[in-house]
Motif scaffolding. Sequence first.
Motif, PDB file in Angstrom:
ATOM      1  N   GLU A 163       0.782  -1.241   0.184  1.00 57.90           N
ATOM      2  CA  GLU A 163      -0.050  -0.113   0.061  1.00 57.90           C
ATOM      3  C   GLU A 163       0.961   1.268  -0.061  1.00 57.90           C
ATOM      4  OE1 GLU A 163      -2.238  -0.484   3.432  1.00 57.90           O
ATOM      5  OE2 GLU A 163      -3.240  -2.442   2.771  1.00 57.90           O
ATOM      6  N   ALA A 164       0.640   2.254  -0.906  1.00 54.26           N
ATOM      7  CA  ALA A 164       1.555   3.392  -1.353  1.00 54.26           C
ATOM      8  C   ALA A 164       0.709   4.361  -1.692  1.00 54.26           C
ATOM      9  CB  ALA A 164       2.710   2.869  -2.282  1.00 54.26           C
ATOM     10  N   PRO A 165       1.381   5.572  -1.706  1.00 54.42           N
ATOM     11  CA  PRO A 165       0.424   6.888  -2.170  1.00 54.42           C
ATOM     12  C   PRO A 165       0.380   6.741  -3.356  1.00 54.42           C
ATOM     13  CG  PRO A 165       2.162   7.466  -0.487  1.00 54.42           C
ATOM     14  CD  PRO A 165       2.571   6.149  -0.740  1.00 54.42           C
ATOM     15  N   SER A 166      -0.708   7.093  -4.044  1.00 57.23           N
ATOM     16  CA  SER A 166      -0.837   7.257  -5.560  1.00 57.23           C
ATOM     17  C   SER A 166       0.208   8.137  -6.276  1.00 57.23           C
ATOM     18  CB  SER A 166      -2.197   7.898  -5.967  1.00 57.23           C
ATOM     19  OG  SER A 166      -2.472   7.882  -7.310  1.00 57.23           O
ATOM     20  N   GLY A 167       0.745   7.799  -7.480  1.00 59.28           N
ATOM     21  CA  GLY A 167       1.842   8.281  -7.985  1.00 59.28           C
ATOM     22  C   GLY A 167       3.236   7.788  -7.849  1.00 59.28           C
ATOM     23  N   LEU A 168       3.451   7.342  -6.816  1.00 61.39           N
ATOM     24  CA  LEU A 168       4.650   6.888  -6.077  1.00 61.39           C
ATOM     25  C   LEU A 168       5.220   5.749  -6.784  1.00 61.39           C
ATOM     26  CD1 LEU A 168       7.120   7.096  -3.994  1.00 61.39           C
ATOM     27  CD2 LEU A 168       5.543   5.435  -2.473  1.00 61.39           C
ATOM     28  N   ALA A 169       6.251   5.372  -7.371  1.00 60.86           N
ATOM     29  CA  ALA A 169       6.708   4.145  -7.773  1.00 60.86           C
ATOM     30  C   ALA A 169       7.362   3.271  -6.817  1.00 60.86           C
ATOM     31  CB  ALA A 169       7.719   4.602  -8.978  1.00 60.86           C
ATOM     32  N   VAL A 170       6.684   2.044  -6.850  1.00 59.84           N
ATOM     33  CA  VAL A 170       7.087   1.218  -6.067  1.00 59.84           C
ATOM     34  C   VAL A 170       8.105   0.193  -6.279  1.00 59.84           C
ATOM     35  CG1 VAL A 170       6.266  -0.841  -4.511  1.00 59.84           C
ATOM     36  CG2 VAL A 170       4.848   1.173  -4.807  1.00 59.84           C
ATOM     37  N   THR A 171       9.168  -0.326  -5.490  1.00 58.32           N
ATOM     38  CA  THR A 171      10.293  -0.895  -5.803  1.00 58.32           C
ATOM     39  C   THR A 171      10.366  -2.063  -4.849  1.00 58.32           C
ATOM     40  OG1 THR A 171      12.874  -1.039  -6.017  1.00 58.32           O
ATOM     41  CG2 THR A 171      11.865   0.326  -4.375  1.00 58.32           C
ATOM     42  N   ALA A 172      10.633  -3.379  -5.648  1.00 53.98           N
ATOM     43  CA  ALA A 172      10.743  -4.494  -4.638  1.00 53.98           C
ATOM     44  C   ALA A 172      11.571  -5.576  -5.434  1.00 53.98           C
ATOM     45  CB  ALA A 172       9.148  -5.201  -4.765  1.00 53.98           C
TER      46      ALA A 172
END
Length: 717
Positions: A631-640
Amino acid sequence: MPGRGLHRMKRTLCTAALTAGALVAALGLPAAAAQADPAPRVDLRVLVASDGGPATEAIAAELAAAGTPYTEIDLTRPDRPVIDAGLLADTVDGRPRARFQAVVLPNDNPFPAGSAEMAALAAYERTYGIPQVDAYTYARPEAGLQYPTAGGYSGSVDGVRAEVTAAGKAGPFGYLDGPVPFEDNDPAVGESYAYLSRPAAGADFTPYVEAAVPGLSTRGTLVGEYRHDGRRELVVTFVYNRYQQQFRLLARGIVEWMTGGVHLGASRNYFAVDVDDVFAADDRWNTALNCTPGDVDCTDSGAAPDPIRMTAADVDHAESWQAAHDFTFSFAYNAAGTVEQREDNNGADALADKLIADRDTFHWINHTYTHAFLGCVQDTAVVPWRCATNADGSTRWVSRNEIDDEIATNRVWGQRAGLPLDEGELVTGEHSGMRVLPQQSEDNPNLALALDDNDITWLASDNSRDPAQRRVGPATTVPRYPMNVFYNAGRAAEQVDEYNWIYTSRAQGGSGICEDNPATTTCLPAPLDTATGYAGHIVPLETRIALGHVLANDPKPHFIHQSNLAEDRIAYPVLNGVLDGYQALFAENTPVVNLRMRDIGAELQRRAAWQAALGDGGVTAYRIGDTVTVEAPSGLAVTATLPTGTTLAGTAFGEAYAGAVSGWTPSTGAPIGLVLPASAAAPAAGSAGRPVPATDPAPATRVPAGVTERVAYAAER
């Protein structure tokens, strides 16, 4: 650092030994469901219990650089949170939750004898299948190893070549080719210390990294996995800091082991080289004057500039070298160099003809038309120069029109020549226009306007003076590492002469910079031999520095100059040292990532946004069974980083690297669901009812000065 703001929590565990029922209750599991629920929620966050030593600091730094969330508790602080069941686990929406996917301790047991905190950790690890990293521990039966006195070794391992075992290659260190060389940068400083021994009798211990026991034909473990009492520990018996090559080589595997290959954040090994001043010529260092005729600070009226310029043969060599190393240079060009060459040679310029014909072999970056200084107007009547001023005392700035002309004229020339440009990339001459101390304490205000006029989005900066990515008008900076291969040297002897002048004392004929700034790490105790100093000292030093950046998950480019690809071609020994050295250390599944400027800028920009979101507590991630939810803010690129075969909305996630897949995916604000492959089974939990073994705290371990303080690079004698 992410996760440092943990609030003090109420201590709920008060005894060292608990019954099975009390353990279940203390860890937040409903008694009837403790064994019935096979898939608790495990948050993707690491608990780092630090003793202030270099080993736990190094692991925390690795997590931070990758963007992997962690909470650090300083065990030396009297006001720290107590590590108890309430801190470690609770219940969310009726489901048991493990709040940390892994635990890092300074050693196998850093607490006093009979500690309730160690009991809580052991119960937590056993209940939820949580792995523990012993960052640096003494070899002893409590860690699954024999004492070093039983045919092992305690002492320095400076310069030792360790090896990844077959189990290590099949497991968490499969991205390595085998060798793990330990640094020995200064024979006068102890830099590494280790305890080498074999697994204890009857211990379920698998060595992952070993080294020969001095004086014996046997080998001892440096890193291995110890399974006992329903728990798993990664036992590390050598000390390190975050900068040492041996740690940098093993850091990825330590993180992959502790997280089971399932974690937020990503790490890759990057190397990019920008070559400035292409088409132009660079003025040569004068060994008699100790300055460079043609430079504003070289004021001898009788000294004429002596230019260094690549030839068509040098381009052939660059192309062959690139092909051999599967690597691409980024050529930052100044078109005025070839225009003037043709004017002076009846239209002929073999270098430009060759480069234009082979233009698709390289990346190209606009470096302005004439390489003009674009900051303040320079007053060169004094040495060093200063900014000229107007009648009212204000700074005289190079105008917006002049900057526009430098950018646009060079771009148009490149377009007509068919160069494959990204028009949003720009390197100004000497990174000028931006602040440069001590003369110019602020950016030229006309620079931002001109960047906007020319739609510049990525602007190179000098990492040695402007290391943080920042905005300049519409553009974002891309900090570049300057290599100590000088722009005004085409021959090795010139490079050594200038190096000697810069880094020796005034009494030895040098500049005295090291006397004025003792923290300079490249200072020399005595001048280098001009015949041997380049290959013997400068090349290995620059190789170590650049390779250190490559191994630190640092995408920032390095920059040299076209002069370094000409004449003696002095850049290549350093570049060979980096890439050939890298190839000898890493498996084929972990190649060097070679990006161009715009992609490096975007990577740095995404990382900055990700780190800010972690710091603000805006990201939550957890695993339940074979599903990871972020779960992350809209527009943030998530890395994993996740196991190969992981899918996102039915599509394969990420790109393959180092035996896993990793990448970025945009958040819309809705939960992101990543499905792990069947091969990525959740760690098995142990039996909560088994007693916690009674062990004494690990004995004190030796930490040499070369680990607590980064070793300066000594001159080779």
